[in-house]
Design a protein around this motif. Structure first.
Motif, PDB file in Angstrom:
ATOM      1  N   PHE A 226      81.888  63.461  50.996  1.00  0.00           N
ATOM      2  CA  PHE A 226      82.442  62.545  49.995  1.00  0.00           C
ATOM      3  C   PHE A 226      83.296  61.455  50.631  1.00  0.00           C
ATOM      4  N   ALA A 227      83.139  61.275  51.955  1.00  0.00           N
ATOM      5  CA  ALA A 227      83.762  60.136  52.623  1.00  0.00           C
ATOM      6  C   ALA A 227      83.083  58.854  52.137  1.00  0.00           C
ATOM      7  N   PRO A 228      83.807  57.732  52.075  1.00  0.00           N
ATOM      8  CA  PRO A 228      83.236  56.503  51.510  1.00  0.00           C
ATOM      9  C   PRO A 228      81.924  56.077  52.146  1.00  0.00           C
ATOM     10  N   GLU A 229      81.834  56.152  53.489  1.00  0.00           N
ATOM     11  CA  GLU A 229      80.609  55.684  54.142  1.00  0.00           C
ATOM     12  C   GLU A 229      79.431  56.616  53.852  1.00  0.00           C
ATOM     13  N   VAL A 230      79.700  57.933  53.708  1.00  0.00           N
ATOM     14  CA  VAL A 230      78.633  58.884  53.381  1.00  0.00           C
ATOM     15  C   VAL A 230      78.186  58.683  51.944  1.00  0.00           C
ATOM     16  N   LEU A 231      79.143  58.466  51.038  1.00  0.00           N
ATOM     17  CA  LEU A 231      78.803  58.203  49.640  1.00  0.00           C
ATOM     18  C   LEU A 231      77.958  56.946  49.507  1.00  0.00           C
ATOM     19  N   ALA A 232      78.269  55.914  50.297  1.00  0.00           N
ATOM     20  CA  ALA A 232      77.502  54.674  50.234  1.00  0.00           C
ATOM     21  C   ALA A 232      76.055  54.915  50.660  1.00  0.00           C
ATOM     22  N   ARG A 233      75.861  55.703  51.717  1.00  0.00           N
ATOM     23  CA  ARG A 233      74.508  56.005  52.182  1.00  0.00           C
ATOM     24  C   ARG A 233      73.744  56.824  51.141  1.00  0.00           C
ATOM     25  N   ARG A 234      74.413  57.833  50.569  1.00  0.00           N
ATOM     26  CA  ARG A 234      73.730  58.674  49.579  1.00  0.00           C
ATOM     27  C   ARG A 234      73.398  57.867  48.331  1.00  0.00           C
ATOM     28  N   SER A 235      74.322  57.002  47.922  1.00  0.00           N
ATOM     29  CA  SER A 235      74.072  56.172  46.754  1.00  0.00           C
ATOM     30  C   SER A 235      72.868  55.268  46.981  1.00  0.00           C
ATOM     31  N   ALA A 236      72.767  54.673  48.173  1.00  0.00           N
ATOM     32  CA  ALA A 236      71.631  53.801  48.476  1.00  0.00           C
ATOM     33  C   ALA A 236      70.330  54.606  48.494  1.00  0.00           C
ATOM     34  N   ALA A 237      70.369  55.811  49.047  1.00  0.00           N
ATOM     35  CA  ALA A 237      69.173  56.653  49.076  1.00  0.00           C
ATOM     36  C   ALA A 237      68.746  57.046  47.667  1.00  0.00           C
ATOM     37  N   ASN A 238      69.716  57.366  46.807  1.00  0.00           N
ATOM     38  CA  ASN A 238      69.394  57.700  45.417  1.00  0.00           C
ATOM     39  C   ASN A 238      68.753  56.518  44.699  1.00  0.00           C
ATOM     40  N   GLN A 239      69.283  55.324  44.961  1.00  0.00           N
ATOM     41  CA  GLN A 239      68.726  54.139  44.316  1.00  0.00           C
ATOM     42  C   GLN A 239      67.281  53.913  44.741  1.00  0.00           C
ATOM     43  N   ARG A 240      67.003  54.069  46.042  1.00  0.00           N
ATOM     44  CA  ARG A 240      65.632  53.904  46.518  1.00  0.00           C
ATOM     45  C   ARG A 240      64.703  54.926  45.870  1.00  0.00           C
ATOM     46  N   LEU A 241      65.200  56.166  45.764  1.00  0.00           N
ATOM     47  CA  LEU A 241      64.381  57.224  45.184  1.00  0.00           C
ATOM     48  C   LEU A 241      64.075  56.949  43.715  1.00  0.00           C
ATOM     49  N   LEU A 242      65.090  56.548  42.954  1.00  0.00           N
ATOM     50  CA  LEU A 242      64.908  56.315  41.530  1.00  0.00           C
ATOM     51  C   LEU A 242      64.076  55.064  41.255  1.00  0.00           C
ATOM     52  N   LEU A 243      64.236  54.048  42.071  1.00  0.00           N
ATOM     53  CA  LEU A 243      63.529  52.793  41.825  1.00  0.00           C
ATOM     54  C   LEU A 243      62.103  52.803  42.363  1.00  0.00           C
ATOM     55  N   HIS A 244      61.859  53.508  43.482  1.00  0.00           N
ATOM     56  CA  HIS A 244      60.563  53.413  44.141  1.00  0.00           C
ATOM     57  C   HIS A 244      59.854  54.751  44.301  1.00  0.00           C
ATOM     58  N   GLY A 245      60.560  55.864  44.121  1.00  0.00           N
ATOM     59  CA  GLY A 245      59.962  57.160  44.372  1.00  0.00           C
ATOM     60  C   GLY A 245      60.062  57.527  45.837  1.00  0.00           C
ATOM     61  N   LEU A 246      59.886  58.794  46.137  1.00  0.00           N
ATOM     62  CA  LEU A 246      60.025  59.254  47.517  1.00  0.00           C
ATOM     63  C   LEU A 246      58.945  58.654  48.417  1.00  0.00           C
ATOM     64  N   PHE A 247      57.737  58.517  47.904  1.00  0.00           N
ATOM     65  CA  PHE A 247      56.644  57.908  48.662  1.00  0.00           C
ATOM     66  C   PHE A 247      56.113  56.718  47.869  1.00  0.00           C
ATOM     67  N   GLY A 248      57.044  55.867  47.476  1.00  0.00           N
ATOM     68  CA  GLY A 248      56.691  54.751  46.598  1.00  0.00           C
ATOM     69  C   GLY A 248      56.116  53.555  47.314  1.00  0.00           C
ATOM     70  N   PRO A 249      55.994  52.436  46.607  1.00  0.00           N
ATOM     71  CA  PRO A 249      55.329  51.244  47.141  1.00  0.00           C
ATOM     72  C   PRO A 249      56.083  50.559  48.270  1.00  0.00           C
ATOM     73  N   ASP A 250      57.374  50.923  48.494  1.00  0.00           N
ATOM     74  CA  ASP A 250      58.086  50.271  49.577  1.00  0.00           C
ATOM     75  C   ASP A 250      57.731  50.876  50.938  1.00  0.00           C
ATOM     76  N   GLY A 251      56.821  51.866  50.945  1.00  0.00           N
ATOM     77  CA  GLY A 251      56.241  52.357  52.178  1.00  0.00           C
ATOM     78  C   GLY A 251      57.190  53.191  53.001  1.00  0.00           C
ATOM     79  N   ALA A 252      58.152  52.553  53.670  1.00  0.00           N
ATOM     80  CA  ALA A 252      59.023  53.254  54.603  1.00  0.00           C
ATOM     81  C   ALA A 252      59.864  54.312  53.914  1.00  0.00           C
ATOM     82  N   ALA A 253      60.119  54.141  52.625  1.00  0.00           N
ATOM     83  CA  ALA A 253      60.912  55.137  51.914  1.00  0.00           C
ATOM     84  C   ALA A 253      60.227  56.476  51.921  1.00  0.00           C
TER      85      ALA A 253
END
Length: 220
Positions: free
Chosen positions: A193-220
């Motif tokens: 729950f350190a700020p930098e870890v929360l920022a990374r997890r938040s970004a990962a959650n956003q990618r997952l929700l917006l594109h899916g785990l194996f979504g169209p953005d490829g690298a995700a």
């Protein structure tokens, strides 16, 4: 007891001091293991005031639940969805979630204790969080230009997907680390729950929700 919103505890009303003491003790010990006498002692007040202000221990718990849900609702209500697209609103939701839970270990501890109970009160609290998740998903769909539809069963239909599970999935992403903090932390290289870890997890959650785990953005 800790300061609340920059206000010294001594300046709070007796009711607020009891509610805050209960929040801290319930977070640390759980509801069943906390007596009203212990709450009153932590607040520096008479046990009789618990009955006067809340009627019972269950009434005190209900007041704490309302306070916690109010804080979450206030944080989400501060989001400005006007003119925001789905990605921007998702990012804002992630920032609010990270800030709300990351900055307050007592809030995290309380939700963990309550949601892991096997009780009607814990199920009711989760149900209210679930309704809030449905509302936020509707805001995301509106921001992305898709008109949300609420199914007869209460689920949100995105026009082609599952009607029931999206709000559950959203809550799992937000609450999962909170509930599993004690077993997740030993497997991480930094405080989760350190700020930098929360920022990374938040970004990962956003990618997952917006594109899916194996979504169209490829690298995700």
């Amino acid at each position: 007891m800790r300061a609340v919103g920059g206000v010294d505890k001594a300046d709070l009303t007796g009711r607020a001091r009891l509610r805050e003491a209960a929040l801290e003790l319930f977070a640390e010990r759980g509801f069943e293991a906390t007596s009203t006498r212990a709450v009153a002692a932590a607040a520096g007040l008479s046990p009789a005031l618990v009955t006067r202000h809340f009627g019972s221990k269950q009434g005190l718990r209900a007041a704490v639940d309302e306070y916690v849900l109010g804080r979450i609702g206030e944080a989400l209500g501060g989001l400005d969805a006007e003119g925001a697209d789905g990605g921007a609103l998702m990012a804002s939701l992630g920032e609010v979630s990270a800030r709300l839970f990351g900055a307050d270990p007592v809030l995290r501890g309380y939700l963990r204790q309550v949601l892991l109970e096997d009780s009607e009160a814990s199920a009711a609290l989760f149900g209210r969080l679930l309704r809030g998740a449905r509302r936020e998903l509707e805001r995301l769909r509106e921001a992305s230009g898709k008109s949300p539809q609420v199914a007869d069963g209460g689920g949100v239909d995105d026009g082609g997907g599952d009607e029931e599970w999206p709000p559950f999935q959203m809550l799992c992403l937000i609450l999962g680390p909170l509930l599993l903090e004690r077993v997740m932390q030993p497997n991480l290289s930094a405080p989760m729950f350190a700020p930098e870890v929360l920022a990374r997890r938040s970004a990962a959650n956003q990618r997952l929700l917006l594109h899916g785990l194996f979504g169209p953005d490829g690298a995700a």
